[in-house]
Write a protein that holds these residues in place. Structure first.
Motif, PDB file in Angstrom:
ATOM      1  N   ARG A  23      -7.786   0.187  12.571  1.00 32.16           N
ATOM      2  CA  ARG A  23      -8.465   1.031  13.572  1.00 32.16           C
ATOM      3  C   ARG A  23      -8.271   2.526  13.286  1.00 32.16           C
ATOM      4  O   ARG A  23      -9.190   3.323  13.476  1.00 32.16           O
ATOM      5  CB  ARG A  23      -8.002   0.665  14.970  1.00 32.16           C
ATOM      6  N   LEU A  24      -7.097   2.913  12.835  1.00 35.34           N
ATOM      7  CA  LEU A  24      -6.868   4.314  12.464  1.00 35.34           C
ATOM      8  C   LEU A  24      -7.778   4.706  11.298  1.00 35.34           C
ATOM      9  O   LEU A  24      -8.412   5.760  11.321  1.00 35.34           O
ATOM     10  CB  LEU A  24      -5.405   4.539  12.091  1.00 35.34           C
ATOM     11  N   MET A  25      -7.850   3.845  10.296  1.00 38.24           N
ATOM     12  CA  MET A  25      -8.710   4.107   9.150  1.00 38.24           C
ATOM     13  C   MET A  25     -10.161   4.300   9.597  1.00 38.24           C
ATOM     14  O   MET A  25     -10.811   5.272   9.210  1.00 38.24           O
ATOM     15  CB  MET A  25      -8.626   2.946   8.151  1.00 38.24           C
ATOM     16  N   ARG A  26     -10.672   3.398  10.409  1.00 39.13           N
ATOM     17  CA  ARG A  26     -12.071   3.488  10.871  1.00 39.13           C
ATOM     18  C   ARG A  26     -12.305   4.789  11.647  1.00 39.13           C
ATOM     19  O   ARG A  26     -13.303   5.474  11.435  1.00 39.13           O
ATOM     20  CB  ARG A  26     -12.441   2.285  11.754  1.00 39.13           C
ATOM     21  N   ALA A  27     -11.381   5.133  12.533  1.00 37.97           N
ATOM     22  CA  ALA A  27     -11.546   6.341  13.350  1.00 37.97           C
ATOM     23  C   ALA A  27     -11.533   7.599  12.481  1.00 37.97           C
ATOM     24  O   ALA A  27     -12.347   8.512  12.682  1.00 37.97           O
ATOM     25  CB  ALA A  27     -10.460   6.415  14.413  1.00 37.97           C
ATOM     26  N   LEU A  28     -10.622   7.675  11.524  1.00 36.01           N
ATOM     27  CA  LEU A  28     -10.539   8.858  10.671  1.00 36.01           C
ATOM     28  C   LEU A  28     -11.770   8.984   9.772  1.00 36.01           C
ATOM     29  O   LEU A  28     -12.282  10.084   9.562  1.00 36.01           O
ATOM     30  CB  LEU A  28      -9.264   8.832   9.836  1.00 36.01           C
ATOM     31  N   LEU A  29     -12.252   7.877   9.250  1.00 33.05           N
ATOM     32  CA  LEU A  29     -13.442   7.927   8.406  1.00 33.05           C
ATOM     33  C   LEU A  29     -14.671   8.345   9.206  1.00 33.05           C
ATOM     34  O   LEU A  29     -15.515   9.088   8.713  1.00 33.05           O
ATOM     35  CB  LEU A  29     -13.676   6.582   7.729  1.00 33.05           C
ATOM     36  N   GLU A  30     -14.767   7.880  10.440  1.00 36.51           N
ATOM     37  CA  GLU A  30     -15.894   8.264  11.300  1.00 36.51           C
ATOM     38  C   GLU A  30     -15.826   9.745  11.667  1.00 36.51           C
ATOM     39  O   GLU A  30     -16.855  10.401  11.794  1.00 36.51           O
ATOM     40  CB  GLU A  30     -15.922   7.407  12.561  1.00 36.51           C
ATOM     41  N   ASP A  31     -14.614  10.275  11.830  1.00 35.60           N
ATOM     42  CA  ASP A  31     -14.445  11.680  12.171  1.00 35.60           C
ATOM     43  C   ASP A  31     -14.972  12.581  11.061  1.00 35.60           C
ATOM     44  O   ASP A  31     -15.645  13.568  11.318  1.00 35.60           O
ATOM     45  CB  ASP A  31     -12.964  11.965  12.457  1.00 35.60           C
ATOM     46  N   GLY A  32     -14.633  12.258   9.826  1.00 32.47           N
ATOM     47  CA  GLY A  32     -15.207  12.924   8.674  1.00 32.47           C
ATOM     48  C   GLY A  32     -14.793  14.359   8.398  1.00 32.47           C
ATOM     49  O   GLY A  32     -15.432  15.033   7.586  1.00 32.47           O
ATOM     50  N   ARG A  33     -13.752  14.866   9.027  1.00 33.98           N
ATOM     51  CA  ARG A  33     -13.353  16.258   8.792  1.00 33.98           C
ATOM     52  C   ARG A  33     -12.570  16.463   7.497  1.00 33.98           C
ATOM     53  O   ARG A  33     -12.399  17.588   7.052  1.00 33.98           O
ATOM     54  CB  ARG A  33     -12.528  16.778   9.959  1.00 33.98           C
ATOM     55  N   HIS A  34     -12.062  15.387   6.910  1.00 37.38           N
ATOM     56  CA  HIS A  34     -11.250  15.499   5.700  1.00 37.38           C
ATOM     57  C   HIS A  34     -11.735  14.499   4.659  1.00 37.38           C
ATOM     58  O   HIS A  34     -12.489  13.581   4.961  1.00 37.38           O
ATOM     59  CB  HIS A  34      -9.771  15.241   6.023  1.00 37.38           C
ATOM     60  N   ASP A  35     -11.261  14.685   3.432  1.00 36.75           N
ATOM     61  CA  ASP A  35     -11.534  13.727   2.358  1.00 36.75           C
ATOM     62  C   ASP A  35     -10.367  12.752   2.308  1.00 36.75           C
ATOM     63  O   ASP A  35      -9.210  13.171   2.196  1.00 36.75           O
ATOM     64  CB  ASP A  35     -11.673  14.450   1.018  1.00 36.75           C
ATOM     65  N   TYR A  36     -10.661  11.464   2.381  1.00 42.24           N
ATOM     66  CA  TYR A  36      -9.622  10.443   2.455  1.00 42.24           C
ATOM     67  C   TYR A  36      -9.597   9.583   1.206  1.00 42.24           C
ATOM     68  O   TYR A  36     -10.629   9.291   0.614  1.00 42.24           O
ATOM     69  CB  TYR A  36      -9.836   9.539   3.670  1.00 42.24           C
ATOM     70  N   ARG A  37      -8.389   9.181   0.829  1.00 39.27           N
ATOM     71  CA  ARG A  37      -8.160   8.114  -0.146  1.00 39.27           C
ATOM     72  C   ARG A  37      -7.493   6.994   0.627  1.00 39.27           C
ATOM     73  O   ARG A  37      -6.485   7.218   1.309  1.00 39.27           O
ATOM     74  CB  ARG A  37      -7.238   8.584  -1.275  1.00 39.27           C
ATOM     75  N   LEU A  38      -8.044   5.809   0.541  1.00 41.46           N
ATOM     76  CA  LEU A  38      -7.529   4.641   1.262  1.00 41.46           C
ATOM     77  C   LEU A  38      -6.639   3.871   0.299  1.00 41.46           C
ATOM     78  O   LEU A  38      -7.118   3.133  -0.564  1.00 41.46           O
ATOM     79  CB  LEU A  38      -8.697   3.796   1.770  1.00 41.46           C
ATOM     80  N   ILE A  39      -5.348   4.031   0.438  1.00 44.27           N
ATOM     81  CA  ILE A  39      -4.368   3.569  -0.545  1.00 44.27           C
ATOM     82  C   ILE A  39      -3.717   2.286  -0.057  1.00 44.27           C
ATOM     83  O   ILE A  39      -3.189   2.216   1.050  1.00 44.27           O
ATOM     84  CB  ILE A  39      -3.302   4.657  -0.765  1.00 44.27           C
ATOM     85  N   HIS A  40      -3.767   1.272  -0.909  1.00 39.23           N
ATOM     86  CA  HIS A  40      -3.063   0.015  -0.625  1.00 39.23           C
ATOM     87  C   HIS A  40      -2.895  -0.738  -1.934  1.00 39.23           C
ATOM     88  O   HIS A  40      -3.214  -0.216  -2.996  1.00 39.23           O
ATOM     89  CB  HIS A  40      -3.779  -0.793   0.468  1.00 39.23           C
ATOM     90  N   ARG A  41      -2.404  -1.969  -1.879  1.00 33.70           N
ATOM     91  CA  ARG A  41      -2.013  -2.671  -3.103  1.00 33.70           C
ATOM     92  C   ARG A  41      -2.971  -3.765  -3.564  1.00 33.70           C
ATOM     93  O   ARG A  41      -3.042  -4.051  -4.740  1.00 33.70           O
ATOM     94  CB  ARG A  41      -0.621  -3.273  -2.931  1.00 33.70           C
ATOM     95  N   ARG A  42      -3.636  -4.449  -2.645  1.00 28.40           N
ATOM     96  CA  ARG A  42      -4.466  -5.607  -3.006  1.00 28.40           C
ATOM     97  C   ARG A  42      -5.882  -5.437  -2.465  1.00 28.40           C
ATOM     98  O   ARG A  42      -6.055  -4.906  -1.382  1.00 28.40           O
ATOM     99  CB  ARG A  42      -3.879  -6.877  -2.394  1.00 28.40           C
ATOM    100  N   PRO A  43      -6.889  -5.923  -3.192  1.00 32.48           N
ATOM    101  CA  PRO A  43      -8.246  -5.881  -2.642  1.00 32.48           C
ATOM    102  C   PRO A  43      -8.294  -6.582  -1.284  1.00 32.48           C
ATOM    103  O   PRO A  43      -7.629  -7.594  -1.074  1.00 32.48           O
ATOM    104  CB  PRO A  43      -9.075  -6.638  -3.675  1.00 32.48           C
ATOM    105  N   SER A  44      -9.041  -6.014  -0.362  1.00 35.07           N
ATOM    106  CA  SER A  44      -9.126  -6.570   0.983  1.00 35.07           C
ATOM    107  C   SER A  44     -10.550  -6.427   1.497  1.00 35.07           C
ATOM    108  O   SER A  44     -11.168  -5.378   1.318  1.00 35.07           O
ATOM    109  CB  SER A  44      -8.168  -5.822   1.920  1.00 35.07           C
ATOM    110  N   PRO A  45     -11.059  -7.463   2.174  1.00 32.30           N
ATOM    111  CA  PRO A  45     -12.392  -7.339   2.772  1.00 32.30           C
ATOM    112  C   PRO A  45     -12.422  -6.309   3.909  1.00 32.30           C
ATOM    113  O   PRO A  45     -13.486  -5.851   4.293  1.00 32.30           O
ATOM    114  CB  PRO A  45     -12.693  -8.746   3.281  1.00 32.30           C
ATOM    115  N   LEU A  46     -11.261  -5.925   4.417  1.00 33.79           N
ATOM    116  CA  LEU A  46     -11.218  -4.927   5.485  1.00 33.79           C
ATOM    117  C   LEU A  46     -11.450  -3.503   4.962  1.00 33.79           C
ATOM    118  O   LEU A  46     -11.757  -2.605   5.723  1.00 33.79           O
ATOM    119  CB  LEU A  46      -9.880  -4.990   6.226  1.00 33.79           C
ATOM    120  N   ILE A  47     -11.255  -3.314   3.657  1.00 33.37           N
ATOM    121  CA  ILE A  47     -11.456  -1.992   3.063  1.00 33.37           C
ATOM    122  C   ILE A  47     -12.520  -2.138   1.984  1.00 33.37           C
ATOM    123  O   ILE A  47     -12.233  -2.503   0.850  1.00 33.37           O
ATOM    124  CB  ILE A  47     -10.151  -1.430   2.460  1.00 33.37           C
TER     125      ILE A  47
END
Length: 127
Positions: A23-47
């Motif tokens: 939910r934090l990821m979705r909210a920050l991406l929708e806000d769009g004020r910054h450039d984000y890198r979504l960092i994690h370890r394994r492929p996920s259908p959620l990202i």
């Protein structure tokens, strides 16, 4: 601002942390004020996003992560890194500012955790 959002709870972890991270990821991406890198370890259908960065595996336990992760993520040119789990690599300096979500203080408040777990919490949360 270049912001790294470390989303390891999406790969593993309790449903509560996973839900918070998503939910934090979705909210920050929708806000769009910054450039984000979504960092994690394994492929996920959620990202499913071109800003996804799969972090290379760091062998060993929590100490290895403390030593290696700042160098691995330092190559991304981040201004800020927000780790949504409570064991981010904060023992040593890094080239970016850091934010940590503290979602569970029970190891510091209750006698229900191993001494090793309590020690890690004291080292990291106290910083």
């Amino acid at each position: 601002m270049n912001v790294g959002l470390v989303l390891e709870p999406i790969d593993r972890g309790s449903p509560g942390f996973r839900n918070y991270a998503y939910r934090l990821m979705r909210a920050l991406l929708e806000d769009g004020r910054h450039d984000y890198r979504l960092i994690h370890r394994r492929p996920s259908p959620l990202i499913d996003d071109p800003r996804e960065y799969l972090m290379p595996g760091i062998p060993g336990g929590p100490l290895s992560k403390q030593l290696a992760q700042p160098f691995v993520l330092g190559r991304l040119g981040l201004d800020l890194m927000h780790d949504v789990y409570h064991f981010p690599p904060y023992l040593f300096p890094s080239p970016y500012a850091r934010v940590m979500t503290i979602g569970d203080l029970t190891p510091l408040l209750l006698e229900t955790h191993t001494s090793r777990n309590v020690l890690w919490h004291k080292l990291l949360v106290g910083r």
